[in-house]
Design an enzyme around this catalytic site. Structure first.
Site, PDB file in Angstrom:
ATOM      1  N   ASP A 427       0.851  -1.189   0.000  1.00  0.00           N
ATOM      2  CA  ASP A 427       0.000   0.000   0.000  1.00  0.00           C
ATOM      3  C   ASP A 427       0.889   1.244   0.000  1.00  0.00           C
ATOM      4  O   ASP A 427       2.102   1.162   0.212  1.00  0.00           O
ATOM      5  CB  ASP A 427      -0.894  -0.024   1.245  1.00  0.00           C
ATOM      6  CG  ASP A 427      -2.103   0.889   1.131  1.00  0.00           C
ATOM      7  OD1 ASP A 427      -2.308   1.476   0.049  1.00  0.00           O
ATOM      8  OD2 ASP A 427      -2.846   1.012   2.117  1.00  0.00           O
ATOM      9  N   GLU A 430       2.767   4.848  -4.172  1.00  0.00           N
ATOM     10  CA  GLU A 430       2.789   5.727  -5.356  1.00  0.00           C
ATOM     11  C   GLU A 430       4.135   6.440  -5.571  1.00  0.00           C
ATOM     12  O   GLU A 430       4.445   6.690  -6.745  1.00  0.00           O
ATOM     13  CB  GLU A 430       1.670   6.771  -5.254  1.00  0.00           C
ATOM     14  CG  GLU A 430       0.282   6.204  -5.328  1.00  0.00           C
ATOM     15  CD  GLU A 430      -0.125   5.443  -4.071  1.00  0.00           C
ATOM     16  OE1 GLU A 430      -0.839   4.437  -4.201  1.00  0.00           O
ATOM     17  OE2 GLU A 430       0.303   5.846  -2.977  1.00  0.00           O
ATOM     18  N   ASP A 503      -8.793   3.904  -2.258  1.00  0.00           N
ATOM     19  CA  ASP A 503      -9.656   4.311  -1.145  1.00  0.00           C
ATOM     20  C   ASP A 503     -10.934   4.965  -1.660  1.00  0.00           C
ATOM     21  O   ASP A 503     -11.038   6.194  -1.778  1.00  0.00           O
ATOM     22  CB  ASP A 503      -8.898   5.265  -0.219  1.00  0.00           C
ATOM     23  CG  ASP A 503      -7.740   4.563   0.474  1.00  0.00           C
ATOM     24  OD1 ASP A 503      -7.741   3.329   0.522  1.00  0.00           O
ATOM     25  OD2 ASP A 503      -6.837   5.257   0.963  1.00  0.00           O
TER      26      ASP A 503
END
Length: 796
Positions: A427, A430, A503
């Protein structure tokens, strides 16, 4: 560089925060002249290609550009443009292509013009356009190497429908951007992302497909820096003379303008001509979808975060108590010792091995989170090791040495408390830097080899995903297929595992947009994808939760997830009616797992996406080209999830004049080439089987995918108008690489033409599943047969 890691609670962005992301006028390279422009036209023949090249020389510096056009044997054309003698070598994206393509001769016609385009340079003192120094809010980006942007224009003649280019929360067909923002590919942590927006999200795949009734082509832009794409739909006019008469023909035309902040121009034109050809050509370049372990196609239960071992065991028991099958339970960062990955909180999880063994006894798995940042703690051994590999507490996954070190951390003797049933969730990769400039790493951060972050930003998460996958494979001695979910991704991520849409919020709008988002991912190769059931943030009403479970059960990756500040959301907490509806949706998913697994085998071997837009199967029917609320699961099932509150009817396009469609629930037959108004209740999941197909199922759902293996098969044979049908069933052990290394698999073809026996379609496979077919159901038989004969092992 060192970054202090700060944790905070996310909140839903308000209207006042709409300026938190850059607009195109705030991106310096968007408005600059492009280095080159190419107008492409593909002929009807696969080995013919024509282009108009506009090359320019920088008058002051006399810098020349060098272009190469190569034909790829698989059916594509590669166009690369670089500086002939660069002062500083430009970055070329590594590791995404599976290897150097095999080239062949090509018939090419090039129109060459010099000095058509001109470069515009300013010195640092006169930099009013952000060429050397760019500011956004309080953040200043110093461009030590100056302006390095590249761009390319494509003209797609005969096309008015373009798809792909994930990840965006937008329509399936890309919109015309002439009067708005371009599509942006820049991986960001975008909590509560805006819907119907061209802004980039968590992942980037710079690949799109153009489709017309006659042809499908693809365009792949291999660049990992921040990228923008403008799309313009237009028409051209063509005069045709027939004797003394003239006829004006109106032809659709699409203009594409790629723009990237840095790197070289490295682009691929995939010549199709069909959707399946284009999928295959792209997979030959960037890789095929990894064949997932069977358990990962089951249901996943996740929450940020489960409290302790007792909580996990209670949730596990709850699924059995309520007869809801599931395969995996997930732990977020709170399971670690003070946010240190590869550790366990000894108060909350005193016996992690015991917990995993408890789940293993029930044939279930545990997934834990592992983000790319390492907590700053000089007393922590892992942090000290990380410092030895680099100077940042955000690991430099672009370095092969760092990736190898990170992979080694998953070894059972290093990752204390782990077992071979533990899998991983990447997670925040990015990377998210928790409130930094546009929530990611500064572009002037320097990576392995002296490469600036701006050059490879969109690749960062791909590299962590790669390192994690390699770590789990090494842990098993190369024997077991891993499962790793990643939030960030790039072209080629399909080789590694699964992704999800990030999300999302618990609203009907997010449920509805999840379908085109997942279809966009699927057609660019990222087939193992899903959207969090129920929405990550906010508390869904019971009706929305039911509809989301029904939709999620018909998507490749099926996970329920919620934030820790939300109410508990286990499926049995909302009353008997909701529990029963969710149970039914999950059980139907499990019965259908043989079909899903067969579809992933097809994705792994022939690049056919498990879920696909209607136009992929019905490529000449223009009324399917903009449909995004329904889709095909393989070639046999049409799904139309209910995504509106209080719905009592849904409109379902049943394509294919002459096709038969069978309602899976009622077994009623409908003819194709029509739009059906279907009455629905809260229990209705609109799903239709296409005539001419055979679907394998398990007769009972079991408690998990391993338990399912003990159940016999049932076959549903849906006859076409000629009384025929065919289908496939792929089987292996569900978890190892033996299907690849030892040919331990079976691929069965069921062909019925009232009546032909099943046959083996791949004689190289050597797998004895010991499975039995308990029942065969025929749909579309017009009259009851007088007798039925079955052949078993050559006997009547």
């Amino acid at each position: 560089l060192a970054f202090l890691m700060v944790f905070f609670f996310s909140v839903i962005p308000s209207d006042k925060e709409t300026n938190r992301f850059k607009k195109c006028e705030q991106i310096a390279f968007y408005s600059r002249p492009q280095t080159a422009a190419i107008l492409t036209r593909t002929s009807g023949k696969q080995n013919e290609f024509a282009c108009l090249l506009a090359m320019s020389f920088i008058t002051l510096l006399q810098v020349q550009l060098f272009m190469q056009v190569c034909a790829i044997k698989a059916g594509a054309v590669r166009v690369t443009i670089d500086e002939w003698k660069p002062i500083r070598p430009r970055f070329r994206v590594p590791d995404v292509l599976t290897g150097e393509p095999v080239y062949e001769r090509i018939n090419i016609l090039i129109f060459h013009f010099d000095n058509v385009l001109f470069f515009k340079f300013q010195d640092e003192q006169e930099d009013s356009e952000g060429l050397w120094r760019e500011t956004f809010k309080k953040f200043v980006d110093i461009k030590a190497n100056g302006p390095t942007s590249v761009g390319l224009d494509f003209g797609l003649h005969g096309f008015s429908h373009v798809y792909g280019l994930p990840e965006h929360a937008d329509t399936l067909r890309l919109k015309d951007t002439s009067d708005g923002e371009p599509y942006r590919l820049y991986n960001l942590d975008v909590f509560g992302y805006s819907i119907h927006s061209p802004l980039g999200l968590y992942g980037s795949v710079p690949f799109l497909l153009a489709h017309s009734p006659d042809r499908t082509v693809g365009a792949f832009w291999l660049n990992a820096s921040e990228t923008l794409l403008d799309v313009q739909y237009d028409y051209q006019y063509k005069l045709e003379k027939n004797g003394f008469a003239c006829r004006r023909e109106v032809l659709p035309h699409t203009n594409l303008r790629w723009m990237s902040e840095s790197g070289v121009i490295d682009s691929f034109i995939l010549l199709g001509p069909s959707p399946s050809h284009t999928f295959l050509q792209y997979a030959e370049l960037t890789g095929y979808q990894a064949l997932p372990p069977l358990f990962s196609l089951g249901y996943h239960q996740c929450r940020w975060s489960y409290d302790d071992e007792a909580d996990v065991k209670a949730v596990d028991a709850g699924f059995d108590r309520h007869a809801i099958p599931y395969d995996v339970i997930w732990l977020d960062i709170e399971h670690t010792r003070q946010n240190r990955y590869f550790t366990w909180d000894s108060q909350l999880f005193p016996d992690p091995v015991g917990l995993q063994r408890h789940l293993q006894e029930r044939e279930r798995k545990l997934v834990v989170i592992s983000d790319p940042h390492i907590k700053v703690d000089p007393s922590w051994e892992l942090y000290s090791e990380a410092q030895d590999q680099g100077e940042s507490c955000y690991l430099d996954f672009t370095s092969p040495e760092v990736r190898a070190w990170y992979s080694s951390l998953f070894a059972l003797d290093k990752y204390k408390g782990s077992t071979d049933s533990l899998h991983v969730w990447n997670d925040m990769n990015e990377p998210s830097v928790f409130g930094g400039p546009e929530q990611t790493m500064p572009k002037d951060a320097v990576h392995h080899g002296g490469v600036e972050h701006r050059e490879l930003h969109n690749l960062y998460g791909f590299y962590q995903h790669l390192a994690t996958v390699e770590g789990l494979i090494s842990r098993s001695g190369g024997l077991e297929r891993p499962f790793v979910l990643s939030r960030s991704f790039f072209a080629g991520s399909q080789r590694l595992g699964a992704v999800w849409t990030g999300d999302n919020l618990a609203t009907w709008e997010y449920l509805k947009i999840s379908i085109p988002m997942l279809l966009s991912l699927s057609i660019v190769g990222v087939a193992f994808c899903g959207a969090d059931v129920g929405g990550f943030f906010q508390d869904p009403k019971p009706e929305l939760l039911i509809r989301w479970y029904q939709a999620g059960s018909l998507q490749p990756f099926f996970r329920g997830h919620s934030a820790k500040m939300m109410k508990r959301r286990e499926p049995w907490l909302f009353g008997d009616t909701v529990t029963a509806a969710i149970r039914n949706a999950v059980q139907q998913r499990y019965c259908l797992l043989p079909y899903w697994y067969t579809l992933f085998h097809q994705a792994h071997t022939s690049a056919k996406p498990p879920i696909r837009p209607l136009w992929v199967e019905f490529s000449k029917e223009q009324d399917t080209f903009t449909v995004e609320h329904e889709y095909m699961i393989g070639s046999a099932l049409l799904a139309c999830p209910v995504t509106d509150p209080g719905a009592t009817k849904v409109k379902v396009l049943l394509p294919g004049s002459g096709e038969n469609w069978y309602d899976v629930q009622t077994k009623r037959i409908y003819s194709g080439g029509r739009t059906l108004s279907l009455a629905v209740t809260l229990d209705t999941v609109p799903l239709f089987q296409r005539g001419g197909t055979v679907i394998p199922r398990r007769t009972k759902p079991g408690s998990c995918s391993a338990d399912l293996q003990k159940m016999p098969f049932s076959l549903t044979v849906a006859l076409d108008s000629n009384g025929c049908a065919e289908g496939y069933l792929y089987l292996d052990d569900g978890h190892s690489f033996n299907y690849r290394d030892k040919k331990h698999f079976a691929l069965r073809r069921f062909s019925f033409c009232l009546f032909c026996p099943p046959s083996c379609t791949d004689n190289t496979g050597q797998f004895d599943s010991g499975c039995l077919v308990q029942s065969v159901t025929f749909l579309g038989v017009k009259k009851k047969p007088s007798a039925v004969t079955t052949l078993l092992s050559g006997e009547n």
